[in-house]
Design an enzyme around this catalytic site. Structure first.
Site, PDB file in Angstrom:
ATOM      1  N   GLU A 138     -38.518  19.267 -13.430  1.00 20.05           N
ATOM      2  CA  GLU A 138     -39.541  18.379 -12.846  1.00 20.05           C
ATOM      3  C   GLU A 138     -39.070  16.928 -12.875  1.00 20.05           C
ATOM      4  OE1 GLU A 138     -41.748  19.253 -10.949  1.00 20.05           O
ATOM      5  OE2 GLU A 138     -43.552  20.032 -11.863  1.00 20.05           O
ATOM      6  N   THR A 149     -44.076  13.139  -4.435  1.00 18.28           N
ATOM      7  CA  THR A 149     -44.785  13.103  -5.724  1.00 18.28           C
ATOM      8  C   THR A 149     -44.575  11.764  -6.430  1.00 18.28           C
ATOM      9  OG1 THR A 149     -44.621  15.489  -5.937  1.00 18.28           O
ATOM     10  CG2 THR A 149     -45.064  14.275  -7.951  1.00 18.28           C
TER      11      THR A 149
HETATM   12  N1  HSE Z   1     -49.668  16.065 -12.471  1.00 21.21           N
HETATM   13  C1  HSE Z   1     -48.749  15.849 -11.395  1.00 21.21           C
HETATM   14  C2  HSE Z   1     -49.268  14.753 -10.508  1.00 21.21           C
HETATM   15  C3  HSE Z   1     -48.594  17.121 -10.613  1.00 21.21           C
HETATM   16  O1  HSE Z   1     -50.442  14.803 -10.147  1.00 21.21           O
HETATM   17  O2  HSE Z   1     -48.515  13.821 -10.190  1.00 21.21           O
HETATM   18  C4  HSE Z   1     -47.691  16.994  -9.417  1.00 21.21           C
HETATM   19  O3  HSE Z   1     -46.370  17.190  -9.757  1.00 21.21           O
END
Ligand code: HSE
Length: 314
Positions: free
Chosen positions: A133, A189
């Site tokens: 990640e 993201t």
């Molecule tokens: N918790 C993370 C976000 C999940 O909302 O950025 C997405 O990778």
């Protein structure tokens, strides 16, 4: 004696479920990434990617979430001399908010640990998946990789030390995911995290705790309506990200009006999801697509179940 080759699959997930930012996530019954891995003594780490959105995944092997997570396992297990040969079939669409990098990271870490004869325990494997990640969006959050790895609804009760609790799904509910066709930034993201406020007033924190308490207690007490109120009640993350999804507020309103327990952004978006009574899922999905359409955004919906199954050997 380590195995030579293994194939595993890991599911799509929904992170946050509204106020559970970086803490709560849910595994879905489909789609899945399928990963074949072989260990070699020489050469370089390699990965061939095909399937959903693979044309957009042109990053070099050493930055691929799958490879990074697998290499993290090799290093933690003291087996860094091995090289990885990976073949990834993407079932989870990238950059939609359905945990694509989480699925690939969980698959990479799980497969390599299995090939080595399981030297690492589940939390150590999760740590390694989190490195995938980090490679993908710059942040090693675990709310996608935890449910992708162990299934169900997961709550992270600590990052240091890492601790995750798995909770069962709430019976009689379905999940509607609505994928809008909108232009996505390359590092979607990362961008969706950059728009978040770095500090918030105490009043908002109280509001968020209210929503988080509803979400978690709704899950624990198997009260779908309470869980849904929690999902819809995010007053910090959702308002900041809603601006990135044209028509979001109308789509959310349409879901609730048609009988959804709750609705919000799926992970970092742009997919919007609703938790519904099972029999209402199609009605809610159609209403959400119509609301996007009224905002000149094309979209499609699909109905899913929360799945108890995480990453597994196939
Ligand atoms: N918790 C993370 C976000 C999940 O909302 O950025 C997405 O990778």
């Amino acid at each position: 004696m380590p195995l030579d080759e293994i194939t595993v699959s890991a599911p799509a997930t929904i992170a946050n479920l509204g106020p559970g930012y970086d803490i709560i996530g849910m595994a879905l019954d489909r789609p899945r990434d399928i990963l074949r891995v072989a260990l070699q003594r020489g050469g370089m780490d390699t990965i061939e990617v095909k399937g959903h959105g693979s044309e957009a995944l042109t990053i070099p092997a050493e930055r691929n979430a799958c490879v990074v997570a697998g290499r993290a396992v090799l290093e933690r297990a003291g087996a860094e001399g091995y090289r990885l040969k990976m073949w990834l079939d993407k079932g989870v669409p990238p950059r939609m908010g359905m945990g694509s990098s989480g699925a690939s990271s969980a698959a990479g870490a799980f497969a390599v640990n299995a090939l080595l004869g399981y030297p690492l325990d589940q939390m150590q494997v999760l740590r390694c998946a989190m490195e995938g990640e980090r490679a993908s969006c710059g942040s090693a959050h675990a709310d996608n990789v935890a449910p992708a790895l162990i299934g169900g609804i997961t709550a992270i009760t600590g990052y240091e030390p890492l601790n995750v609790i798995k909770l069962p799904p709430v019976e009689g509910t379905a999940v509607v995911e609505v994928n809008p066709r909108i232009e996505l930034a390359e590092e979607k993201t990362k961008l969706a995290r950059e728009v978040l406020p770095s500090s918030v007033p105490l009043g908002k924190v109280v509001g968020q705790m209210e929503a988080f308490a509803s979400l978690l207690l709704g899950i624990v007490q198997k009260d779908a309506a309470l869980m849904g109120r929690g999902i819809s009640g995010d007053v910090i993350i959702e308002p900041a990200r809603a601006k990135l999804i044209k028509g979001f507020n109308d789509v959310k309103r349409a879901a609730i009006q048609e009988g959804a327990h709750g609705a919000t952004i799926s992970g970092a978006g742009p997919t919007v999801f609703a938790l519904t009574p099972s029999e209402m899922a199609d009605v809610v999905g159609k209403a959400m697509v119509k609301a996007f359409s009224a905002n000149s955004v094309k979209s499609t919906y699909a109905v899913y179940q929360c799945s108890q199954e995480g990453t597994k050997i196939v």
